[in-house]
Design a protein around this motif. Structure first.
Motif, PDB file in Angstrom:
ATOM      1  N   ASN A   1       0.831  -1.214   0.000  1.00 49.22           N
ATOM      2  CA  ASN A   1       0.000   0.000   0.000  1.00 49.22           C
ATOM      3  C   ASN A   1       0.859   1.254   0.000  1.00 49.22           C
ATOM      4  OD1 ASN A   1      -2.686  -1.002  -0.088  1.00 49.22           O
ATOM      5  ND2 ASN A   1      -2.474  -1.660   2.022  1.00 49.22           N
TER       6      ASN A   1
ATOM      7  N   VAL B   1       2.037   1.982  -3.464  1.00 47.57           N
ATOM      8  CA  VAL B   1       0.975   2.566  -4.282  1.00 47.57           C
ATOM      9  C   VAL B   1       0.766   4.030  -3.897  1.00 47.57           C
ATOM     10  CG1 VAL B   1      -1.480   2.457  -4.840  1.00 47.57           C
ATOM     11  CG2 VAL B   1      -0.139   0.336  -4.687  1.00 47.57           C
ATOM     12  N   GLU B   2       0.718   4.302  -2.595  1.00 45.93           N
ATOM     13  CA  GLU B   2       0.464   5.664  -2.115  1.00 45.93           C
ATOM     14  C   GLU B   2       1.499   6.661  -2.605  1.00 45.93           C
ATOM     15  OE1 GLU B   2       0.123   5.531   2.142  1.00 45.93           O
ATOM     16  OE2 GLU B   2      -1.611   4.198   2.045  1.00 45.93           O
TER      17      GLU B   2
ATOM     18  N   ASP C   1       3.308   6.299  -5.254  1.00 46.55           N
ATOM     19  CA  ASP C   1       3.474   6.105  -6.696  1.00 46.55           C
ATOM     20  C   ASP C   1       4.911   5.693  -7.023  1.00 46.55           C
ATOM     21  OD1 ASP C   1       2.479   5.956  -9.284  1.00 46.55           O
ATOM     22  OD2 ASP C   1       2.997   8.035  -9.739  1.00 46.55           O
TER      23      ASP C   1
ATOM     24  N   CYS D   1       5.236   0.435  -8.498  1.00 47.22           N
ATOM     25  CA  CYS D   1       3.937   0.260  -7.852  1.00 47.22           C
ATOM     26  C   CYS D   1       3.019  -0.661  -8.654  1.00 47.22           C
ATOM     27  CB  CYS D   1       3.266   1.589  -7.553  1.00 47.22           C
ATOM     28  SG  CYS D   1       2.619   2.466  -8.974  1.00 47.22           S
ATOM     29  N   ALA D   2       3.285  -0.864  -9.929  1.00 45.59           N
ATOM     30  CA  ALA D   2       2.463  -1.797 -10.711  1.00 45.59           C
ATOM     31  C   ALA D   2       2.549  -3.203 -10.132  1.00 45.59           C
ATOM     32  CB  ALA D   2       2.891  -1.795 -12.171  1.00 45.59           C
TER      33      ALA D   2
ATOM     34  N   LYS E   1       0.338  -3.138  -7.007  1.00 43.37           N
ATOM     35  CA  LYS E   1      -1.077  -3.149  -7.358  1.00 43.37           C
ATOM     36  C   LYS E   1      -1.517  -4.537  -7.806  1.00 43.37           C
ATOM     37  CE  LYS E   1      -1.409   1.685  -8.767  1.00 43.37           C
ATOM     38  NZ  LYS E   1      -1.584   2.609  -9.903  1.00 43.37           N
ATOM     39  N   GLN E   2      -0.682  -5.187  -8.597  1.00 43.11           N
ATOM     40  CA  GLN E   2      -0.999  -6.524  -9.092  1.00 43.11           C
ATOM     41  C   GLN E   2      -1.124  -7.509  -7.922  1.00 43.11           C
ATOM     42  OE1 GLN E   2       2.014  -8.124 -11.683  1.00 43.11           O
ATOM     43  NE2 GLN E   2       0.806  -9.903 -12.218  1.00 43.11           N
TER      44      GLN E   2
ATOM     45  N   LEU F   1      -1.750  -6.777  -4.695  1.00 45.15           N
ATOM     46  CA  LEU F   1      -2.923  -6.434  -3.887  1.00 45.15           C
ATOM     47  C   LEU F   1      -4.211  -6.924  -4.550  1.00 45.15           C
ATOM     48  CD1 LEU F   1      -1.864  -2.861  -2.760  1.00 45.15           C
ATOM     49  CD2 LEU F   1      -2.178  -4.851  -1.263  1.00 45.15           C
ATOM     50  N   LEU F   2      -4.300  -6.803  -5.853  1.00 42.92           N
ATOM     51  CA  LEU F   2      -5.464  -7.294  -6.585  1.00 42.92           C
ATOM     52  C   LEU F   2      -5.555  -8.816  -6.492  1.00 42.92           C
ATOM     53  CD1 LEU F   2      -7.900  -6.789  -8.385  1.00 42.92           C
ATOM     54  CD2 LEU F   2      -6.365  -6.827 -10.348  1.00 42.92           C
TER      55      LEU F   2
END
Length: 59
Positions: free
Chosen positions: A27, A30-31, A33, A37-38, A41-42, A44-45
């Protein structure tokens, strides 16, 4: 589907797979950037999808 998990190559978690990183670290990436971060994000998804599938199997 790619089954290999990318490896974190910086900071406190250098050398660890993204699949084993704490959600708080992902997180944070992501926060701010972060340039990678990709990956965060991947992951976390992926975790969210797994949790939702687990919940739907119980109902």
């Amino acid at each position: 589907m790619n089954t290999e998990s990318p490896i974190c190559d910086f900071g406190l978690h250098r050398g660890e797979k993204y699949t084993s990183l704490p959600a708080s670290f992902l997180n944070w990436m992501v926060e701010i950037d972060h340039e990678k971060c990709a990956f965060a994000k991947q992951e976390l998804l992926r975790r969210e999808t797994a949790a939702l599938k687990s919940c739907s199997k119980r109902n």
